[in-house]
Design an enzyme around this catalytic site. Sequence first.
Site, PDB file in Angstrom:
ATOM      1  N   HIS A  85       0.843  -1.195   0.000  1.00 57.40           N
ATOM      2  CA  HIS A  85       0.000   0.000   0.000  1.00 57.40           C
ATOM      3  C   HIS A  85       0.875   1.241   0.000  1.00 57.40           C
ATOM      4  O   HIS A  85       2.072   1.194   0.333  1.00 57.40           O
ATOM      5  CB  HIS A  85      -0.924   0.015   1.227  1.00 57.40           C
ATOM      6  CG  HIS A  85      -0.200   0.254   2.524  1.00 57.40           C
ATOM      7  ND1 HIS A  85      -0.023   1.505   3.071  1.00 57.40           N
ATOM      8  CD2 HIS A  85       0.404  -0.616   3.385  1.00 57.40           C
ATOM      9  CE1 HIS A  85       0.652   1.403   4.201  1.00 57.40           C
ATOM     10  NE2 HIS A  85       0.926   0.129   4.418  1.00 57.40           N
ATOM     11  N   CYS A  86       0.294   2.374  -0.409  1.00 57.84           N
ATOM     12  CA  CYS A  86       0.962   3.665  -0.287  1.00 57.84           C
ATOM     13  C   CYS A  86       0.150   4.504   0.694  1.00 57.84           C
ATOM     14  O   CYS A  86      -0.575   3.946   1.518  1.00 57.84           O
ATOM     15  CB  CYS A  86       1.090   4.349  -1.650  1.00 57.84           C
ATOM     16  SG  CYS A  86      -0.487   4.645  -2.474  1.00 57.84           S
ATOM     17  N   ALA A  87       0.216   5.807   0.601  1.00 61.10           N
ATOM     18  CA  ALA A  87      -0.456   6.657   1.589  1.00 61.10           C
ATOM     19  C   ALA A  87      -1.963   6.658   1.429  1.00 61.10           C
ATOM     20  O   ALA A  87      -2.686   6.988   2.378  1.00 61.10           O
ATOM     21  CB  ALA A  87       0.073   8.085   1.479  1.00 61.10           C
TER      22      ALA A  87
END
Length: 648
Positions: A24-26
Amino acid sequence: MKHREVAERVAKALGEDNLIAATHCATRLRLVVKETKKIDQTALDDDPDLKGTFEANGQFQIIVGPGDVNEVYKELISITGVGEATKADLKEVTAQKETNPVMKLVKLLSDIFVPLIPALVAGGLLMALNNVLTGEGLFGPKSIVEMVPGIKGFAEIVNLMASAPFAFLPILIGFSATKRFGGNPYLGAAAGMMLVMPELVNGYGVAEAVATGQMPHWDVFGLHIAQAGYQGQVLPVIGVAWILATLEKFFHKHLNNAVDFTFTPLFSVIITGFVTFAFVGPLLRGVSNQLTDGLLWLINTLGGVGYGLFGLGYSAVVLTGLHQSFPAIETQLLADIAKTGGSFLFPIASAANVAQGAACLAIFFLSKNQKQKGLASSASFSAMLGITEPALFGVNLKLKFPFFIGLVAAGIGAAFMGFTGVRNVSLGPAGIIGFIAISPKAIPMFMIGVVISFVLAFAATMLYGRKKLNVPSSNSQGTETSETDTTINRKRAFSEEITAPVEGKAVDLTSVNDPVFASGTMGKGIAIIPRLGKIYAPIDGVVTVTSDSNHAYGIQSEKGAEILLHIGIDTVKMAGDGFKTYIKQGQKLKKGDLLGEFDMAKIKEAGFDSTVMMIVTNSFEYLEINSIKDSDIKVGDKALTLIQSESK
């Protein structure tokens, strides 16, 4: 949000044993799945806790939002049993999953040309400006330069700057392609320089020199090697970059220490240079010329019919990702504009993008689903400026009929442009403002073609959609809306100012090269092209989100605004390299506190965009969000104004 329940719904929608890897990213879950057709897209679209989905670069991305995405990811890993993956792991899995040779080629061309697009667009728009200044028939029988002789020198300077990226295109491609193949990009640039040395016959004059028997040659070991340059060539330079990178890796493996440092560049360059001029260059020049000639023959033979057929299928090609290879073809067409007369790809793409945007806009007026309505409003505008993925994947394909109506409308609009001889003479935004890249005399026909695409797509979607979606009559809609608007206007409103977190140039969020941010899916906001690698708190508040890779922050203001600060585009792939953070989750902040630092040079070297996005993720709670645009801005200057009613 109940993270466990959201993760369970996501896992169910993905399909049993369909998930290969996850990270995942932000803001998003980034997933690799076995088969996208097994995904229950409807369930994901209707989920009230998810903001949308998107597929790019072999990854299926689910937009969750800052703060929540971390927890949903942990629960998803627990439910599915898939081990946690780093960004590098996910990239490797994605690459292994892709077995289609055509898509591998498309990905290769995309990796090479996407980093070059800013330079080519800059040159293209300067070329468009030069065409406006020197083109006859645009504002009368004479050109602007002829009517105002005093600007002749300015026009010549503009033409010089416009020609530079195309005249030295092999240097740009040599750098980018060699880096993509795993070699030293600076050696690649040096190899590109060899191909455009002034001692060689200019690439644009090679055919004439050969035809007239005036081509000079080198006699090397009995070989007769033509002293031909490669200005404006694409395929030969990519071939050179591959040879150079392959040789460099070979010598690095077999030479040691000081010998490697000294002789690897020497051997790599000298062998590459000889093989290029003697064999590879002439061969790939022939292939490149045949490809260009074939496309021109097809379009010149079919004329408007060819444009129409291409326009009819263009948006379908976008779905496959094959359009990522078009910059290589269009660059070749524009680089040899004296022969080709320009490119036909841009007008066709403009017709297709505007048609899909218009169909999406019609859904905004027709839909009663607030989530769909919100996405359609931003995605339609984005599509008409040239970024169609949010409109295609978020709206049109889900309803099906807007997508197919858009295809037909694009075909008709593109056919009109073909029959009237519209071609672009530079690169630019493929949408409603694309006229800046069109030959001046053809601008009126281009605009008519765009209007045809828009009107047909919008009108047909409205007419068919009213029946398909069972939309009530306009009278009842109008009355209801009027009452709602009156109620809103009676509410007291107050505003909150959000200041700039970085120093730089403020630009419209829709212009950034990330469909999720540009479409407004995450919320409204502003983008800033930074000058300094320091980011500060734009408000008084508390830190709600920090990312492991230090490229994103979430802050909630004292008045309730939820702000996402995102440094760069796809910089999550750098895994924190070049980023520092000085805060932690839960920490209270004062406006102007230093949040972190980022190395702009390192971001650029890694091939990423360092633009900073500031998004109001709870935009739906505000009546209006105004942003500063197209102006220089300093830390602490007003960037956003949030207007909110008294009763949220």
